[in-house]
Design a protein around this motif. Structure first.
Motif, mmCIF file in Angstrom:
data_model
loop_
_atom_site.group_PDB
_atom_site.id
_atom_site.type_symbol
_atom_site.label_atom_id
_atom_site.label_comp_id
_atom_site.label_asym_id
_atom_site.label_seq_id
_atom_site.Cartn_x
_atom_site.Cartn_y
_atom_site.Cartn_z
ATOM 1 N N PHE A 348 0.523 33.131 10.904
ATOM 2 C CA PHE A 348 -0.780 33.710 10.563
ATOM 3 C C PHE A 348 -0.996 33.727 9.052
ATOM 4 N N ILE A 349 0.062 34.036 8.300
ATOM 5 C CA ILE A 349 -0.063 34.204 6.851
ATOM 6 C C ILE A 349 -0.197 32.873 6.128
ATOM 7 N N LEU A 350 0.555 31.850 6.560
ATOM 8 C CA LEU A 350 0.637 30.608 5.798
ATOM 9 C C LEU A 350 -0.705 29.920 5.556
ATOM 10 N N PRO A 351 -1.568 29.702 6.582
ATOM 11 C CA PRO A 351 -2.849 29.043 6.294
ATOM 12 C C PRO A 351 -3.679 29.809 5.264
ATOM 13 N N LEU A 352 -3.641 31.132 5.336
ATOM 14 C CA LEU A 352 -4.362 31.944 4.355
ATOM 15 C C LEU A 352 -3.758 31.785 2.970
ATOM 16 N N LEU A 353 -2.437 31.742 2.907
ATOM 17 C CA LEU A 353 -1.744 31.530 1.637
ATOM 18 C C LEU A 353 -2.137 30.202 1.008
ATOM 19 N N PHE A 354 -2.194 29.139 1.809
ATOM 20 C CA PHE A 354 -2.552 27.822 1.289
ATOM 21 C C PHE A 354 -3.993 27.785 0.791
ATOM 22 N N GLN A 355 -4.891 28.469 1.485
ATOM 23 C CA GLN A 355 -6.292 28.469 1.064
ATOM 24 C C GLN A 355 -6.508 29.280 -0.208
ATOM 25 N N VAL A 356 -5.799 30.401 -0.322
ATOM 26 C CA VAL A 356 -6.001 31.274 -1.481
ATOM 27 C C VAL A 356 -5.216 30.799 -2.690
ATOM 28 N N GLU A 357 -3.929 30.534 -2.514
ATOM 29 C CA GLU A 357 -3.053 30.201 -3.633
ATOM 30 C C GLU A 357 -3.140 28.742 -4.047
ATOM 31 N N VAL A 358 -3.157 27.849 -3.055
ATOM 32 C CA VAL A 358 -3.104 26.413 -3.343
ATOM 33 C C VAL A 358 -4.500 25.809 -3.430
ATOM 34 N N SER A 410 11.863 34.355 2.698
ATOM 35 C CA SER A 410 12.015 34.784 1.299
ATOM 36 C C SER A 410 11.590 33.666 0.355
ATOM 37 N N LEU A 411 11.940 32.419 0.684
ATOM 38 C CA LEU A 411 11.561 31.286 -0.160
ATOM 39 C C LEU A 411 10.048 31.067 -0.169
ATOM 40 N N ALA A 412 9.372 31.391 0.929
ATOM 41 C CA ALA A 412 7.917 31.216 0.998
ATOM 42 C C ALA A 412 7.189 32.095 -0.015
ATOM 43 N N LEU A 413 7.861 33.145 -0.482
ATOM 44 C CA LEU A 413 7.270 34.008 -1.512
ATOM 45 C C LEU A 413 7.091 33.272 -2.841
ATOM 46 N N LEU A 414 7.795 32.147 -3.009
ATOM 47 C CA LEU A 414 7.741 31.397 -4.265
ATOM 48 C C LEU A 414 6.553 30.445 -4.341
ATOM 49 N N ILE A 415 5.849 30.239 -3.226
ATOM 50 C CA ILE A 415 4.726 29.296 -3.212
ATOM 51 C C ILE A 415 3.554 29.860 -4.010
ATOM 52 N N GLY A 416 3.059 29.062 -4.938
ATOM 53 C CA GLY A 416 1.923 29.466 -5.763
ATOM 54 C C GLY A 416 0.989 28.296 -6.003
ATOM 55 N N HIS A 417 -0.041 28.511 -6.816
ATOM 56 C CA HIS A 417 -1.050 27.466 -7.010
ATOM 57 C C HIS A 417 -0.518 26.258 -7.769
ATOM 58 N N VAL A 526 -15.417 38.464 -11.458
ATOM 59 C CA VAL A 526 -15.455 39.094 -10.122
ATOM 60 C C VAL A 526 -14.679 38.234 -9.131
ATOM 61 N N LYS A 527 -14.898 36.927 -9.158
ATOM 62 C CA LYS A 527 -14.185 36.008 -8.275
ATOM 63 C C LYS A 527 -12.686 36.035 -8.553
ATOM 64 N N VAL A 528 -12.329 36.047 -9.834
ATOM 65 C CA VAL A 528 -10.908 36.087 -10.213
ATOM 66 C C VAL A 528 -10.248 37.362 -9.696
ATOM 67 N N ALA A 529 -10.940 38.491 -9.851
ATOM 68 C CA ALA A 529 -10.377 39.772 -9.406
ATOM 69 C C ALA A 529 -10.151 39.797 -7.899
ATOM 70 N N VAL A 530 -11.118 39.275 -7.131
ATOM 71 C CA VAL A 530 -10.990 39.276 -5.681
ATOM 72 C C VAL A 530 -9.873 38.331 -5.231
ATOM 73 N N LYS A 531 -9.786 37.150 -5.853
ATOM 74 C CA LYS A 531 -8.739 36.204 -5.464
ATOM 75 C C LYS A 531 -7.357 36.745 -5.811
ATOM 76 N N GLU A 532 -7.242 37.420 -6.927
ATOM 77 C CA GLU A 532 -5.960 38.052 -7.276
ATOM 78 C C GLU A 532 -5.599 39.144 -6.278
ATOM 79 N N SER A 533 -6.596 39.860 -5.817
ATOM 80 C CA SER A 533 -6.352 40.892 -4.800
ATOM 81 C C SER A 533 -5.911 40.264 -3.488
ATOM 82 N N TYR A 534 -6.527 39.137 -3.137
ATOM 83 C CA TYR A 534 -6.111 38.410 -1.942
ATOM 84 C C TYR A 534 -4.643 37.982 -2.052
#
Length: 571
Positions: A348-358, A410-417, A526-534
């Motif tokens: 459930f988390i991964l697709p959201l992570l890819f859309q927000v972070e990547v 634990s390694l998935a926590l390292l994924i970022g943009h 505003v967009k930056v703040a919301v994406k950081e919150s995500y």
């Protein structure tokens, strides 16, 4: 461990001495059963060693109609898994059409709730009616549900058809393992479970990755239409090739002996719990309802356990009380629930992570799961090979698999943009490999605690606990992300200044409903703040999943300690 035949007969004899007769059974008849059970137990013990040795030399190619049987089973499990995730990437499109974005995720959850609630029924009912007709029934119900989904005219009707589809999907998933437990030698089951897990993983990933693509190219109704011809083929194959099990070990199992009352208590309790759990994550006003419903479901569970624990009904329970007794068995069921939680929370988390972070689209985010998912198959085949060498390797495979899953989460926590695609694939590999190891290890560690004629009901018992964990995983992760995002985004937007409280509230509510709103309607800081919150909310959900996985691993180590002090615990 389950009661031995002699012990069960002794208890029946004691009951007879108190009641004299029950349904025409006298003390003499029960004494006869005692002697017969003792002879049966001695015969089982005498043949156990030779059977285990013979299984290694038995060729699976000698199984009549093997290719047709496995084609029907693996097509079914692919379909059941595909349908469970196909709406995870397509539900925004569906919900937009019906103007109910806030209810979109219920399209997936309504399917999962009935899958979870009805899985446990197929074990006992297939003992009564036979595997062939129950599998045929599951395929037909699944097909009817798909056709209904493809022509649904409202969100409520779609929820209904998704729930009906789930009743069939529960049988497709469960009966695959049950049928193979009837026809495949014990030492070879790890191999077949590995192949089964491959098709299950392919179904999960194909559904998640192709759902958005099908919606974009053909329309959301084709997410269900494309499954219809494959389901028809699976139905025909199941009817032609799958045969009923040897019914001699199920003597006297007639329809009137099926525990209808217990089944009703369990299914209603599950449906109330899972529906209220998810409802309380969607609506603030539903929190009180959710708590009340959870209390009601706990009451129903207690009534069910009390009902099946009293051996006076002479009914076939869908979850025999023997499968819930003993510290080792309870720990295995706990580990199964926690593993299911971790698995679906992760998905459930991964697709959201890819859309927000990547910055991926929904379709691309789904496709990212495909390559790492192949390692689920690798883990399953390793499990099958190890079991084929020595079934006692299950003792090592279970904690090893969960430890690898813990490392992967634990390694998935390292994924970022800034993480390159090849490194994302590498970081996701351990979790999939670990799941391929621990899922079949959990199943066989549990099922092999019981005699052959209880393998169907013990399989559905484990699947029930695993499915409950899966639904809880989706609901809990959704709740963590929603609540953390709401708190963090509200605070961040207030700190920016220049926005009224009403504007902040509107932005937060719209951001919770759609990522498209964040990417297309918000701008600047505003967009930056919301994406950081995500991002912050997603990390919180990931950390929560890591903690749950660590608890699952701890449960396995506790069981290993119990095994050292109790030689009766084999696996």
């Amino acid at each position: 461990m389950s009661k031995s035949p002699r012990k069960a007969a002794e208890e029946d004899l004691l009951l007879a001495s108190e009641v004299v007769t029950y349904g025409g059974s006298s003390e003499a008849a029960l004494e006869e059963r005692l002697q017969s059970s003792e002879q049966s137990e001695q015969a089982l013990e005498a043949s156990s060693s030779s059977q285990n040795n013979g299984e290694h030399n038995e060729s699976i190619l000698s199984i009549p109609g093997l290719f047709g049987i496995e084609s029907a089973l693996f097509l079914g499990i692919f379909l059941g898994s595909f349908d469970g995730t196909v709406t995870s990437s397509s539900y925004p499109t569906i919900a937009n059409e019906f103007k109910a974005v806030d209810l979109g995720s219920m399209i997936t959850v309504s399917y999962l709730i009935t899958v979870c609630s009805f899985q446990s029924l197929y074990g006992s009912f297939s003992d009564v009616f036979g595997r062939r007709y129950c599998l045929f029934f599951a395929n037909v119900v699944f097909l009817v549900g798909l056709c209904g989904c493809s022509v649904a005219k409202s969100m409520n009707s779609l929820f209904l058809w998704r729930a009906i589809t789930g009743i069939g999907g529960a049988g497709l998933i469960t009966l695959t393992t049950i049928v193979n437990s009837d026809i495949v030698p014990r030492s070879k089951r790890g191999l077949f479970q590995g192949i089964q897990n491959v098709f299950m993983s392919l179904g999960n990933i194909a559904g998640a990755s192709l759902g958005g693509f099908i919606c974009d190219r053909f329309g959301w109704r084709y997410c269900f239409i494309v499954q219809v011809p494959v389901t028809i083929l699976a139905t025909i194959l199941a009817y032609l090739f799958v045969k009923d099990q040897d019914m001699s070990s199920y003597t006297g199992r007639k329809l009137e002996r099926v525990d209808i009352s217990g089944s009703f208590l369990l299914v209603i309790g599950l449906a109330v719990q899972l529906s209220s759990l998810y409802a309380s994550t969607l609506f603030r006003f539903a929190i009180g309802f959710g708590v009340s419903a959870l209390v009601l479901s706990a009451f129903l569970y207690n009534e069910y356990l009390d009902y099946v624990s009293r051996d006076i009904h002479h009914k076939i329970s869908i979850i025999p009380f023997e499968t819930l007794k003993g510290g080792s068995i309870k720990l295995l069921l706990t580990a199964a629930g926690l593993a299911g939680f971790v698995n679906f929370s992760y998905l459930f988390i991964l697709p959201l992570l890819f859309q927000v972070e990547v910055g991926d689209s929904a379709t691309k985010a789904g496709f990212r799961l495909a390559i790492p998912a192949t390692f689920t198959a690798v883990g399953s085949f390793i499990n099958g090979y190890a079991m084929n060498r020595n079934v006692d390797n299950l003792v090592i495979l279970l904690p090893l698999g969960l430890a690898i899953v813990l490392i992967g989460n634990s390694l998935a926590l390292l994924i970022g943009h800034q993480t390159p695609s090849w490194l994302i694939d590498l970081l996701l590999t351990p979790t999939n490999l670990g799941l391929g190891l621990c899922y079949p290890a959990l199943l066989f560690s549990f099922v092999f605690q019981f005699p052959q004629n209880m393998h169907a009901t013990s399989t559905t018992t484990l699947f029930l606990f695993r499915s409950i964990g899966q639904v809880w995983g989706v609901a809990a992760s959704s709740s963590v992300i929603s609540n953390v995002l709401k708190i963090h985004a509200t605070k961040a937007l207030k700190n920016l200044g220049g926005l009224s409280l009403e504007e902040v509230k509107t932005i937060v509510q719209n951001s919770l409903k759609s990522l498209s709103y964040v990417n297309e309607s918000l701008h600047g800081e505003v967009k930056v703040a919301v994406k950081e919150s995500y991002s912050y909310a997603i990390r919180a959900a990931q950390l929560f999943t890591v903690v749950v996985c660590a608890v699952a691993l701890a449960v396995c180590f506790i069981r290993l300690i119990m095994k050292r002090t109790n030689p009766a615990i084999r696996f």
